[in-house]
Enzyme design. Structure first.
Site: not given
Ligand code: DX5
Ligand code: ZN
Length: 239
Positions: A24, A49, A51, A53, A82, A84, A153, A191
């Site tokens: 990620s 990956h 993310d 947000m 991903h 969010m 998750m 994840d």
């Molecule tokens: C959390 C993200 C993850 C996160 C994982 O909301 O969706 O992808 O970056 O990070 P680690 O491996 O540090 O938990």
């Molecule tokens: Zn993620």
């Protein structure tokens, strides 16, 4: 008879498909993003990956299109996006244009999930649905056959570096059993809070794609950590 073929397919998939590692980039050094992307290119990692947000669906804001486009410019592996964010249907087209290979939306963020999945497929991307830790996998019964991937998750979404929630293992097992009947080719991604201590258990439970942020980027050698995660031999049959 059909059950027999599904069983054989699942066993063969287990033998020939090695788990995928998706670092990620949320945990990357954004002041040296190109360097970290090139590290992932040169490593044994399979996907990036990404993310996204929005500060509404989750209590954190990560980054948007300009950063994603910069990642795309240097990344030589598929971008696993991903989302969010609330109402993700507003941005499917744009994330596809920005270079996504897989687009995953949250079950909890979509009123018309089936329509959103259709719109992801219309862009040519693979479609995934993510489940928060409190959302039962059984809620996917009537859409599982339409999905390429389910993201389970294993932390509450919003932040990297959190602790793995153990009940995730039960969810992965249950989902793998559902998928063996309804969609044997389904990819199960997990994840949050993943490292060498729990990766093997997750693969044995039926996970195909393991996301890792902190475990990779906080390691002394991120590329070596990815190689170790990839090497981890957990036995081959995934049921
Ligand atoms: C959390 C993200 C993850 C996160 C994982 O909301 O969706 O992808 O970056 O990070 P680690 O491996 O540090 O938990
Ligand atoms: Zn993620």
């Amino acid at each position: 008879m059909r059950g027999f073929f599904i069983y054989i397919f699942t066993v063969l998939t287990g033998i020939f498909m090695k788990h995928l590692i998706a670092p990620s980039i949320l945990s990357a050094d954004f002041a040296n993003l190109q360097r970290d992307i090139e590290m992932i290119n040169a490593s044994e990692a399979d996907w990036f990956h990404v993310d996204i947000m929005d500060g509404v669906f989750v209590p954190n804001i990560s980054f948007g299109f300009p950063v994603m486009e910069s990642v795309k410019k240097y990344a030589e592996k598929p971008l696993d996006v991903h989302l969010m964010i609330v109402k993700p249907e507003r941005y499917i087209e744009r994330f596809a244009q920005a270079g996504a290979a897989v687009i995953t939306v949250h079950y909890e963020a979509c009123k018309h999930l089936h329509r959103v999945v259709q719109s992801i497929h219309a862009t040519g991307c693979k479609a995934g649905v993510a489940l928060n830790p409190h959302t039962p996998v059984s809620l996917l019964k009537d859409i599982l056959a339409d999905l390429d991937l389910v993201l389970v998750m294993s932390v509450n979404p919003g932040f990297g570096g959190q602790q793995f929630i153990p009940n995730t293992l039960n969810k992965v097992r249950e989902l793998r059993a559902m998928a063996s009947l309804q969609n044997p080719g389904l990819l199960i991604e997990v994840d949050g809070g993943i490292g060498l201590h729990n990766l093997g258990m997750l693969v044995e439970a039926g996970a195909d794609v393991l996301v890792a942020g902190n475990a990779v980027f906080a390691a002394a050698s991120p590329a070596e950590m990815i190689a170790e995660m990839k090497r981890l031999d957990t036995g081959t049959v995934q049921l």
